[in-house]
Write a protein that holds these residues in place. Structure first.
Motif, PDB file in Angstrom:
ATOM      1  N   PRO A 308       0.800  -1.232   0.000  1.00 47.68           N
ATOM      2  CA  PRO A 308       0.000   0.000   0.000  1.00 47.68           C
ATOM      3  C   PRO A 308       0.832   1.281   0.000  1.00 47.68           C
ATOM      4  O   PRO A 308       0.309   2.363  -0.275  1.00 47.68           O
ATOM      5  CB  PRO A 308      -0.821  -0.118   1.298  1.00 47.68           C
ATOM      6  CG  PRO A 308      -0.911  -1.579   1.554  1.00 47.68           C
ATOM      7  CD  PRO A 308       0.409  -2.135   1.107  1.00 47.68           C
ATOM      8  N   HIS A 309       2.132   1.150   0.273  1.00 50.50           N
ATOM      9  CA  HIS A 309       2.976   2.342   0.390  1.00 50.50           C
ATOM     10  C   HIS A 309       4.024   2.462  -0.720  1.00 50.50           C
ATOM     11  O   HIS A 309       4.858   3.370  -0.673  1.00 50.50           O
ATOM     12  CB  HIS A 309       3.674   2.346   1.752  1.00 50.50           C
ATOM     13  CG  HIS A 309       2.747   2.103   2.903  1.00 50.50           C
ATOM     14  ND1 HIS A 309       1.782   3.018   3.286  1.00 50.50           N
ATOM     15  CD2 HIS A 309       2.618   1.028   3.724  1.00 50.50           C
ATOM     16  CE1 HIS A 309       1.101   2.531   4.299  1.00 50.50           C
ATOM     17  NE2 HIS A 309       1.575   1.329   4.590  1.00 50.50           N
ATOM     18  N   THR A 310       4.007   1.575  -1.715  1.00 47.03           N
ATOM     19  CA  THR A 310       5.026   1.603  -2.769  1.00 47.03           C
ATOM     20  C   THR A 310       4.902   2.877  -3.597  1.00 47.03           C
ATOM     21  O   THR A 310       3.870   3.114  -4.230  1.00 47.03           O
ATOM     22  CB  THR A 310       4.880   0.387  -3.695  1.00 47.03           C
ATOM     23  OG1 THR A 310       4.968  -0.817  -2.935  1.00 47.03           O
ATOM     24  CG2 THR A 310       5.975   0.390  -4.761  1.00 47.03           C
ATOM     25  N   PRO A 311       5.957   3.729  -3.635  1.00 48.21           N
ATOM     26  CA  PRO A 311       5.889   4.942  -4.456  1.00 48.21           C
ATOM     27  C   PRO A 311       6.061   4.621  -5.943  1.00 48.21           C
ATOM     28  O   PRO A 311       6.681   3.618  -6.309  1.00 48.21           O
ATOM     29  CB  PRO A 311       7.058   5.790  -3.950  1.00 48.21           C
ATOM     30  CG  PRO A 311       7.562   5.112  -2.721  1.00 48.21           C
ATOM     31  CD  PRO A 311       7.188   3.669  -2.845  1.00 48.21           C
ATOM     32  N   LEU A 312       5.535   5.483  -6.756  1.00 46.04           N
ATOM     33  CA  LEU A 312       5.705   5.335  -8.201  1.00 46.04           C
ATOM     34  C   LEU A 312       7.178   5.297  -8.577  1.00 46.04           C
ATOM     35  O   LEU A 312       7.594   4.470  -9.398  1.00 46.04           O
ATOM     36  CB  LEU A 312       4.999   6.483  -8.925  1.00 46.04           C
ATOM     37  CG  LEU A 312       3.482   6.365  -9.037  1.00 46.04           C
ATOM     38  CD1 LEU A 312       2.861   7.729  -9.328  1.00 46.04           C
ATOM     39  CD2 LEU A 312       3.108   5.371 -10.136  1.00 46.04           C
ATOM     40  N   LEU A 313       7.981   6.167  -7.992  1.00 49.38           N
ATOM     41  CA  LEU A 313       9.399   6.211  -8.346  1.00 49.38           C
ATOM     42  C   LEU A 313      10.085   4.895  -7.998  1.00 49.38           C
ATOM     43  O   LEU A 313      10.946   4.424  -8.755  1.00 49.38           O
ATOM     44  CB  LEU A 313      10.086   7.377  -7.641  1.00 49.38           C
ATOM     45  CG  LEU A 313      11.569   7.564  -7.982  1.00 49.38           C
ATOM     46  CD1 LEU A 313      11.767   7.794  -9.476  1.00 49.38           C
ATOM     47  CD2 LEU A 313      12.163   8.724  -7.175  1.00 49.38           C
ATOM     48  N   ALA A 314       9.717   4.279  -6.882  1.00 48.73           N
ATOM     49  CA  ALA A 314      10.329   3.001  -6.512  1.00 48.73           C
ATOM     50  C   ALA A 314       9.993   1.919  -7.536  1.00 48.73           C
ATOM     51  O   ALA A 314      10.827   1.056  -7.844  1.00 48.73           O
ATOM     52  CB  ALA A 314       9.855   2.579  -5.121  1.00 48.73           C
TER      53      ALA A 314
END
Length: 461
Positions: A308-314
């Motif tokens: 639920p917390h995965t950033p787009l940049l990651a």
């Protein structure tokens, strides 16, 4: 782990790669499908000497043995043999005065006609002659002997030979690789220590992950029908420039950025938190193979994992890292990893890059050029539809980027692909504006649209 195909014991037989074995089997299961037909059609605006074109075709077939190969079935699998170059004949079809739409339909149909690799081979060239100085040359191959680069090499060499025979002083193309040598190199690699390391790498990527699978509009049929259609997503030049700048600023490639946001779109469209897709990559690692017509492709399994917390940049950075590490093991044929009855195929969705500005016929993708002394322009016919649930080609040229999404019409309606493309577009836009935004937090409707929908809900019934 599956074993590499054994060398056939039939006298005079050529070798068949692991990828060709898989494509041969796919053809056996659906012999009338055009899903694996690779097509390049060229509109010609000058008179064409068909005798000279036939001579050029014979010369090209002599250079590239897969264009004159046959693939017969045996108890051991396919056996490849070759026929004389002169056996490859130009098919001239007179279509005087047909309308533009009909000419395009005929060109599409010429590319879609099924192949009979055992008896007729896996290559044909059809000249649709509309008038004395107006024709479309359709070159079509089954994927078992070709790939996207090969189709452009084929056309490059064909018009170089044509030009050399009509006084255009075309330089002779460089000598291509020998296909049997390529297959032997593949088998030596698989059997050696580097192959073992590559297999371990791919098992580590794939173990425990299912193939990405979008929710379908209809139940999956018991057997793949290999019928498809195409949806195009074209990014405006401003988005393309922002993409290039954002990627360069972080030491990433534009394709990795698009691939990461594509995986994010799959996640947000119902593919789950953890899944695999394929990323076809070239195996043209030597100067000779870069000049050869053949199936020089291995698919790289690409893992996606979301919380639920995965950033787009990651997600984008993970895609870049996997591409970098995967390319070090690209020689290993993914077909040898295999699927299973329990888990199904290794992947149902793929995404790849086609750098149109680096194709072997400079300028043809973007506009009219001269080929062998003839005025020519691309006739961009649909092709390769329905190979998987969804196959995506990201096309990059000097004008920017677009994605060609080819989907299985037995599973999906056109409206579903419209929505998926809009989701990908939205995630790409947010990734460029606010790359640290968690994938799960991206609103898939633009704010104006969301306000409108919320306003509808406040109206009296």
């Amino acid at each position: 782990m599956a074993e590499p195909p054994a060398t056939r014991s039939h006298p005079g037989a050529g070798l068949v790669s692991a990828g060709q074995e898989a494509l041969w089997l796919a053809h056996q299961l659906a012999p009338d499908s055009s899903a694996f037909n690779v097509v390049l059609a060229v509109r010609l605006r000058d008179p064409v000497d068909t005798d000279v074109l036939q001579d050029a075709l014979t010369a090209v077939a002599a250079r590239h043995e897969l264009l004159r190969s046959r693939f017969a079935a045996t108890d051991e699998g396919p056996v490849r043999t070759t026929v004389p170059p002169a056996s490859v004949r130009l098919d001239v079809r007179e279509v005087p005065g047909v309308a533009e739409a009909e000419l395009f339909r005929l060109a599409t149909g010429a590319g879609e006609e099924p192949f009979r690799p055992a008896s007729q081979g896996a290559f044909r060239a059809v000249l649709l002659r509309r008038g004395p100085a107006d024709a479309v040359l359709v070159t079509a191959t089954h994927h078992i002997v070709s790939d996207a680069t090969s189709q452009w090499l084929l056309v490059r060499d064909l018009f170089a030979e044509y030009g050399a025979r009509t006084g255009q002083d075309a330089p002779p193309p460089a000598e291509p690789a020998d296909w049997d040598r390529q297959v032997r190199a593949e088998r030596d690699f698989v059997a050696g220590a580097r192959g073992a390391r590559a297999a371990a790498h791919w098992r580590g990527i794939c173990d425990g992950l299912p193939a990405a699978e979008l929710p379908t509009d209809r139940p999956r049929p018991p057997h793949r029908l290999l019928d498809g259609a195409t949806h195009e997503l074209v990014w405006d030049p401003q988005t393309g420039q922002r993409l290039r700048s954002a990627a360069a600023e972080r030491g990433l490639t534009p394709f990795a950025w698009l691939l990461g946001t594509f995986q994010a779109a799959l996640h947000r469209s119902g593919c789950g938190d953890d899944f695999l897709i394929g990323c076809p990559a070239t195996t043209r690692f030597t100067p000779e193979t870069r000049q050869a017509v053949g199936y020089y492709v291995n698919a790289l399994p690409m893992a996606a994992r979301f919380t639920p917390h995965t950033p787009l940049l990651a997600t984008v950075e993970a895609a870049q890292d996997q591409l970098r590490r995967g390319l070090a093991h690209a020689r290993y044929p993914v077909e040898l990893l295999g699927g299973s009855a329990a888990r199904g195929p290794l992947f149902r969705i793929s995404c790849t890059l086609v750098a149109a500005d680096r194709l072997p016929v400079p300028g043809l993708y973007e506009g009219p050029v001269r080929l062998g002394g003839l005025r020519a322009e691309l006739c961009d016919v649909p092709q390769q539809e329905g190979q998987l649930d969804l196959t995506v080609e990201v096309l990059q040229d000097s004008r920017g980027f677009k994605a060609v999404l080819r989907y299985d019409t037995a599973l999906f309606d056109a409206a579903t692909l419209d929505r998926f493309a809009a989701t990908w577009q939205r995630l790409l836009d947010v990734s460029l504006d606010a790359p640290h935004t968690p994938v799960a937090d991206v609103a898939l409707a633009a704010q104006d649209d969301l306000d409108f929908l919320l306003a509808l809900g406040t109206e009296a019934a």
